[in-house]
Every structure is written in structure tokens, then in C-alpha cells.
Design an enzyme around this catalytic site. Sequence first.
Site, PDB file in Angstrom:
ATOM      1  N   ASP A 158      -0.747  -3.482  12.368  1.00 17.20           N
ATOM      2  CA  ASP A 158      -0.325  -4.095  11.137  1.00 17.20           C
ATOM      3  C   ASP A 158      -0.333  -5.440  11.373  1.00 17.20           C
ATOM      4  OD1 ASP A 158       1.550  -4.475   9.355  1.00 17.20           O
ATOM      5  OD2 ASP A 158       1.339  -2.514   8.690  1.00 17.20           O
ATOM      6  N   THR A 176      -1.134   7.492  -1.173  1.00 22.94           N
ATOM      7  CA  THR A 176      -2.251   7.039  -1.708  1.00 22.94           C
ATOM      8  C   THR A 176      -3.630   6.748  -0.999  1.00 22.94           C
ATOM      9  OG1 THR A 176      -1.456   5.836  -3.547  1.00 22.94           O
ATOM     10  CG2 THR A 176      -1.166   8.259  -3.608  1.00 22.94           C
ATOM     11  N   ASP A 195       3.492  -6.757  10.151  1.00 21.94           N
ATOM     12  CA  ASP A 195       5.092  -6.383  10.901  1.00 21.94           C
ATOM     13  C   ASP A 195       4.710  -7.225  12.297  1.00 21.94           C
ATOM     14  OD1 ASP A 195       5.875  -4.239   9.708  1.00 21.94           O
ATOM     15  OD2 ASP A 195       4.717  -2.185  10.570  1.00 21.94           O
ATOM     16  N   ARG A 218       0.727  -1.098  -0.445  1.00 23.47           N
ATOM     17  CA  ARG A 218       0.358   0.147   0.072  1.00 23.47           C
ATOM     18  C   ARG A 218       0.864   1.380   0.115  1.00 23.47           C
ATOM     19  NH1 ARG A 218      -4.512   0.990   4.752  1.00 23.47           N
ATOM     20  NH2 ARG A 218      -2.166   1.033   5.643  1.00 23.47           N
TER      21      ARG A 218
END
Length: 213
Positions: free
Chosen positions: A203, A107, A206, A103
Site C-alpha cells: 500500500d 466493492t 501506508d 477505495r
Amino acid sequence: MEVITVEHPLIAHKLTKLRDVTTDSPTFRRLTDELVTLLSYEATRDIRVTQTEVQTPVTRMNGTALTTPYPLIVPILRAGLGMLEGVTRLMPNAEVGFVGMARNEETLEPVTYAERLPRDLSGRQCIVLDPMLATGGSLGGTLNFLASRGADSITAICLLAAPEGIEKVRHLTEELDVTTRLVVAAVDERLNENGYIVPGLGDAGDRLYGLAE
């Protein structure tokens, strides 16, 4: 697109442990694996089967066998890899393809950086693995990609989904002549200003594998 939220005490319990910020990576990986196995029972409810005859110790009987080829399992890199064993445990002979998407944090749009899939998926069922359906760009792009190669039935398994992500995937796939389903452990409240699911679990990549910068 059909959305299925699997409600089960074990799923709710394991998902709560995943959300806990104190859960370390080894435990997070184990819980993810267990959760995906539980979700896979629902995700494979419409797997294609055929009748087969077997000899039991007592007599012959008609039973059920999976048709071949088995569904193609497609984890979205890198976090989707943490879900792979939970599905292949149920279908050890299944083929596995890979799509790598990251990602763009400015944006929030997906960028494809790797792909390893059969060129012709005509008539194939596919199971896509992605822990978090947040903005929906990566998953929606992957579903379109698989459909463009001929897949006619695609089920996505996600641990969590945001309402915004679900609507984005619906929008991206509404013109596809493909049966699509989304199987999740929970649909959370919303996305925050950074595109992360709230309350979420952080996340997933992670927390599965540590920082990779």
C-alpha cells in the site's frame, strides 16, 4: 489512451528499492520523489510551449517558454501527495488541485470524499498523480471528472500499473473527447484477489505516511 512505460536503469533501480519490504518510510518518500521527477520528463514531453525572444550575454535569440496557464497538477489523495514535489520541482509555478478518493475494500470501487479544483478547466492540460493503478476506479473517475470540467489533455503519472487497471481506465475514458496518456515506471503481472498489484510494493499510502486508521 496511450500507455508509456519509461525504461531507464535509474528508474528500474529506484523502483526495485521501493518494492523492498525493508525500505523504511523516509527512504520510500525520497525514492518516490526521485522517481516522479524522472517520470515527469516523459510526462511533460507534450507540454505546450511558445516562442520567446531573450537577450543572452552575446546577442538576442529566439527561445522556448511554457505557455500559461501551466498544466494543473492533481494528486489523488492521500498517496498522490507523495508524488507532488517531484513534479512541482520542474514546474514550481504550476497550480495544484486535489481529489480525495478512497477505495471501498469490499466493492473495490472509489468513493470521493474531497475535491478542490477550478470549476472551469477549458483548454487546460492536467497531470494526475497516483502511485498505484490497481483496479483503475479512482484514476478513471478522476480523469472523467477533469474532462467534465473542460480539460482537453490529461496525463496520469503512476509508479506501477496492473493490466486490469489499465483496461478499466481505457474503458472509462474511451468515450471522452480528450487526449489521455498514462506514464508508468512498470506494468506488473496482475491483481490479486484483494485488488492489490502483484508483485507490487504494498500500500503506497501506508508506506509513504504510515497507517492512518
